[in-house]
Enzyme design. Structure first.
Site, PDB file in Angstrom:
ATOM      1  CG  ASN A 154     -10.614   3.460  -3.918  1.00 20.90           C
ATOM      2  OD1 ASN A 154      -9.942   4.213  -3.199  1.00 20.90           O
ATOM      3  ND2 ASN A 154     -10.202   3.049  -5.111  1.00 20.90           N
ATOM      4  N   GLY A 171      -5.810  -2.533 -14.941  1.00 24.91           N
ATOM      5  CA  GLY A 171      -7.173  -2.026 -14.974  1.00 24.91           C
ATOM      6  C   GLY A 171      -8.135  -3.116 -15.404  1.00 24.91           C
ATOM      7  N   GLY A 172      -8.887  -3.658 -14.450  1.00 25.52           N
ATOM      8  CA  GLY A 172      -9.954  -4.596 -14.779  1.00 25.52           C
ATOM      9  C   GLY A 172      -9.529  -6.008 -15.102  1.00 25.52           C
ATOM     10  CE  LYS A 188      -3.709   2.556   0.860  1.00 25.16           C
ATOM     11  NZ  LYS A 188      -4.678   2.796  -0.224  1.00 25.16           N
ATOM     12  CB  ILE A 194      -9.137   4.807   0.521  1.00 20.96           C
ATOM     13  CG1 ILE A 194     -10.162   3.667   0.414  1.00 20.96           C
ATOM     14  CG2 ILE A 194      -8.226   4.611   1.729  1.00 20.96           C
ATOM     15  CD1 ILE A 194      -9.598   2.310   0.189  1.00 20.96           C
ATOM     16  N   GLY A 195      -8.521   8.010  -0.026  1.00 20.57           N
ATOM     17  CA  GLY A 195      -7.653   9.153   0.268  1.00 20.57           C
ATOM     18  C   GLY A 195      -6.266   8.730   0.710  1.00 20.57           C
ATOM     19  CB  CYS A 221      -1.651  11.410  -4.328  1.00 25.47           C
ATOM     20  SG  CYS A 221       0.066  11.862  -4.326  1.00 25.47           S
ATOM     21  CG  ASN A 250      -0.246   6.577  -6.084  1.00 23.88           C
ATOM     22  OD1 ASN A 250      -0.706   6.986  -7.150  1.00 23.88           O
ATOM     23  ND2 ASN A 250      -1.002   6.300  -5.035  1.00 23.88           N
TER      24      ASN A 250
HETATM   25  C1  LIG Z   1      -9.528   0.041  -2.700  1.00 22.25           C
HETATM   26  C2  LIG Z   1      -8.406   0.458  -3.608  1.00 22.25           C
HETATM   27  C3  LIG Z   1      -7.283   1.080  -3.063  1.00 22.25           C
HETATM   28  C4  LIG Z   1      -6.232   1.481  -3.897  1.00 22.25           C
HETATM   29  N1  LIG Z   1      -5.140   2.071  -3.349  1.00 22.25           N
HETATM   30  C5  LIG Z   1      -4.090   2.429  -4.140  1.00 22.25           C
HETATM   31  C6  LIG Z   1      -2.919   3.014  -3.586  1.00 22.25           C
HETATM   32  O1  LIG Z   1      -2.778   3.209  -2.375  1.00 22.25           O
HETATM   33  N2  LIG Z   1      -1.901   3.348  -4.440  1.00 22.25           N
HETATM   34  C7  LIG Z   1      -1.980   3.122  -5.796  1.00 22.25           C
HETATM   35  O2  LIG Z   1      -1.015   3.429  -6.513  1.00 22.25           O
HETATM   36  N3  LIG Z   1      -3.080   2.558  -6.342  1.00 22.25           N
HETATM   37  C8  LIG Z   1      -4.126   2.211  -5.555  1.00 22.25           C
HETATM   38  N4  LIG Z   1      -5.238   1.632  -6.107  1.00 22.25           N
HETATM   39  C9  LIG Z   1      -5.333   1.456  -7.575  1.00 22.25           C
HETATM   40  C10 LIG Z   1      -5.023   0.019  -8.016  1.00 22.25           C
HETATM   41  O3  LIG Z   1      -3.691  -0.338  -7.690  1.00 22.25           O
HETATM   42  C11 LIG Z   1      -5.216  -0.139  -9.535  1.00 22.25           C
HETATM   43  O4  LIG Z   1      -4.304   0.686 -10.207  1.00 22.25           O
HETATM   44  C12 LIG Z   1      -6.634   0.237 -10.003  1.00 22.25           C
HETATM   45  O5  LIG Z   1      -7.601  -0.191  -9.068  1.00 22.25           O
HETATM   46  C13 LIG Z   1      -6.981  -0.334 -11.390  1.00 22.25           C
HETATM   47  O6  LIG Z   1      -6.827  -1.731 -11.429  1.00 22.25           O
HETATM   48  P1  LIG Z   1      -8.041  -2.776 -11.126  1.00 22.25           P
HETATM   49  O7  LIG Z   1      -9.193  -2.402 -12.014  1.00 22.25           O
HETATM   50  O8  LIG Z   1      -7.455  -4.125 -11.420  1.00 22.25           O
HETATM   51  O9  LIG Z   1      -8.375  -2.594  -9.688  1.00 22.25           O
HETATM   52  C14 LIG Z   1      -6.304   1.240  -5.296  1.00 22.25           C
HETATM   53  C15 LIG Z   1      -7.438   0.598  -5.826  1.00 22.25           C
HETATM   54  C16 LIG Z   1      -8.473   0.205  -5.009  1.00 22.25           C
HETATM   55  C17 LIG Z   1      -9.675  -0.474  -5.615  1.00 22.25           C
END
Ligand SMILES: Cc1cc2nc3c(=O)[nH]c(=O)nc-3n(C[C@H](O)[C@H](O)[C@H](O)COP(=O)(O)O)c2cc1C
Length: 306
Positions: A72, A245-246, A48, A74-75, A132, A129
């Site tokens: 989400n 993504g997905g 994370k 979450i911030g 943000c 990341n």
């Molecule tokens: C609940 C949640 C928390 C996430 N937290 C972070 C994070 O802290 N840092 C980050 O770079 N991406 C974060 N992501 C983004 C995911 O790593 C990913 O890039 C994004 O969800 C797209 O992929 P997916 O469709 O397979 O989930 C978060 C995604 C979700 C759903």
């Protein structure tokens, strides 16, 4: 007899045993996830995101199902890098795959500091990341090639580990941002993070998230992420890409490889099925055997023109 297939892949000089990368924020600190899922099927798992000081994140509700994908907001709640180093760092040795740290910050200096502190902890790469908000403008760093490059330059100056720059599909010109972060020293890009979205509860008439707008993820964003991967791989074929993504199946992985990704993130799919990495791996093996593909790199960018 089953023909052997090799799932190994590379992000520049960095070798991965499998193209699957467990995506940041969807597997907790990695340590808890290792207790429920077999991490050996992933080439890497991303912890994370952590910042220089603790971030409280947004108030609840901050995750919501939408019927198709999830929201989400979450911030980027996290305990800060010092707490992370004392609690998560010492456990990394027990994780049976590479762990990448993920740095966030409100300015380039904070990103650099976090990267420097994460580097000796046992992580094997730093994901930056860039999705943000920037303290100065309030906009995501990844929307602006100059701001994104400034952050990567600061991180590059403070770590010798490989750097992956995590970009956003919300960007107007993902190719320009990729070119800028590659020039600043990123070894690969992660395309991408969540897509801006919102939802409303028609019974209470309230937004699904306290912050109203949040990150939309899961199966419905796959075409958006694939479009980003395709655009960047066509325009900048030398920068390696982690397509994200997905993804929820072996076929999804193959699609991202064909579009030009060298590795593929799995995120939201973990919430419904924490062990999905094993199933995706088996499906990928089956696809490769059926199509007589011995080595994974043979699929990267291997799209047939019309
Ligand atoms: C609940 C949640 C928390 C996430 N937290 C972070 C994070 O802290 N840092 C980050 O770079 N991406 C974060 N992501 C983004 C995911 O790593 C990913 O890039 C994004 O969800 C797209 O992929 P997916 O469709 O397979 O989930 C978060 C995604 C979700 C759903």
């Amino acid at each position: 007899m089953r023909a052997a297939v090799d799932l190994g892949t590379r992000l520049g000089d960095y070798h991965l045993e499998s193209p699957l990368v467990a995506a940041c924020g969807t597997i907790g600190s990695v340590v808890e996830f290792a207790e429920v899922a077999d991490l050996t099927v992933y080439g890497a798992a991303v912890a994370k995101s952590v910042s220089g000081t603790p971030w409280a994140g947004r108030p609840p509700p901050r995750v919501a199902a939408t019927g198709a994908g999830m929201l989400n907001g979450i911030g980027i709640q996290n305990p800060g890098v010092a707490d992370w180093l004392s609690k998560v760092g010492p456990q990394l040795e027990s994780i049976p795959t590479d762990v990448w740290g993920s740095a966030v910050g409100k300015d380039a200096g904070e990103f650099g500091l976090v990267a420097e502190r994460l580097s000796p902890s046992g992580v094997t790469a730093i994901e930056v990341n860039l999705s943000c908000p920037n303290l100065e403008s309030g906009r995501m760093f990844a929307l602006d090639p100059v701001a994104a490059a400034e952050v990567v330059t600061a991180v590059r100056a403070r770590t010798d580990l490989p750097i992956g720059a995590k970009l956003t599909p919300n960007s107007e010109d993902v190719v320009a941002v990729t070119a800028a972060v590659a020039e600043a020293g990123a070894d690969w890009v992660v395309l991408g993070n969540t897509v801006w979205g919102a939802g409303f509860d028609i019974a209470t008439r309230r937004p699904l998230l306290s912050g109203v707008v949040g990150g939309y993820s899961g199966a419905p964003i796959k075409p958006i992420a694939l479009r980003c991967v395709w655009e960047v791989s066509q325009a900048l074929p030398r920068i390696p890409i982690v397509g994200t993504g997905g993804v929820a199946s072996g076929s999804d992985v193959v699609e991202f490889l064909l579009a030009g990704a060298s590795a593929v993130g799995v995120g939201t799919a973990h919430f419904a099925s924490p062990r999905i990495g094993r199933r995706i791996t088996n499906q990928l093996h089956r696809y490769m055997r059926r199509h007589n593909v011995r080595k994974l790199p043979d699929l990267i960018g291997a799209v047939q023109p019309w």
